[in-house]
Design a protein around this motif. Sequence first.
Motif, short mmCIF file in Angstrom:
data_model
loop_
_atom_site.label_atom_id
_atom_site.label_comp_id
_atom_site.label_asym_id
_atom_site.label_seq_id
_atom_site.Cartn_x
_atom_site.Cartn_y
_atom_site.Cartn_z
N LEU A 1 -65.11 -43.63 38.49
CA LEU A 1 -65.84 -44.85 38.83
C LEU A 1 -67.09 -44.46 39.60
N THR A 2 -68.25 -44.90 39.13
CA THR A 2 -69.50 -44.61 39.81
C THR A 2 -70.22 -45.89 40.18
N GLU A 3 -71.02 -45.79 41.23
CA GLU A 3 -71.79 -46.95 41.72
C GLU A 3 -73.28 -46.61 41.67
N TRP A 4 -74.07 -47.61 41.20
CA TRP A 4 -75.51 -47.44 41.06
C TRP A 4 -76.22 -48.59 41.76
N ASN A 5 -77.38 -48.31 42.36
CA ASN A 5 -78.09 -49.34 43.09
C ASN A 5 -78.54 -50.48 42.19
#
Length: 232
Positions: A199-203
Amino acid sequence: MKQTKLVLVFTVIFLGGLLVNAQSKTKKWDFKKGEVLDILLFNGKPELPKLFPRYKETAFAFALEKGYQPQPLLAVAETTQGGYQPGTYVIAKWTDLASRKNFLHEIIAKVPDFHEQRRAMWSSFNLAYYVMTKDISFEVNPDKIVVATSYWKDDTETFINFKKEWLKTAKNNGGKVLLELNDPMSTVGYMYKPDFIVLTEWNDRAAFDAFSKESTKMGEKGIQNVNQFIIK
C-alpha cells in the motif's frame, strides 16, 4: 448505480463494523505482533441487502466469537493495472492465527450453508491473510491517493530485484509505503495469494501518475501477474 450504492452501504454497516464517510475521515489500523491481517476483495450482488441479515446472525456472529475484529472499510475507486476491479477492499483483523484457522475449520459445522450464503451475496470473494511479525500502524487519508498493488512472481531472484527497484522508484517519486505484505495464506475456494502486496500513499494523482510512467519502464521481467487499485 443506485443498487450498487445500496449494496456498498449494507456492506459497510455489517461487514465493516461501522459506517465511515470515506470523503471526510482518516481511517486507521493498528496491529500487534501475532495478530492476523486479512485482505478481502469482493463484489456484491443486488441480493446482498436482502440476504445479509441472516449471514450477520450466523456466519458473521460466529466470526466475532472466534476473534474477528471489524475494521474500517475501503472502496475500490479505480483499477489502474490488471483486469480485476472489486468493489470493496477490506483490511480486517483476527486475534491470532489459531482464531483465524479455527473459524475456517469450524464454520461448516456451525453454519452448514456458509459457502452457499456467500455465493448468493457476492459475485467475487477473494481472501489472503497474514500473521503480523511486528507491531504496525497505518492510516488511509482521504485527501491523499492511496494505492494497493499486488504482484505474483514468475522468478524469485528476478522478482526480488524488481521489488527493490519498484520500492526505490516509488520513494524517489514521492510515494510513502504504508504497508508491505509477504508470504500470504489463503483458503480453498477463496484463494488470493499474491507474492507481494504493498500500500502506497501519494500527495496527489499527478505524483502517482508520474511514478506509474517511471515504473512501466522497468518492464515485466520476473512478474507473472499484477493488479493495482486506488482505494478510499
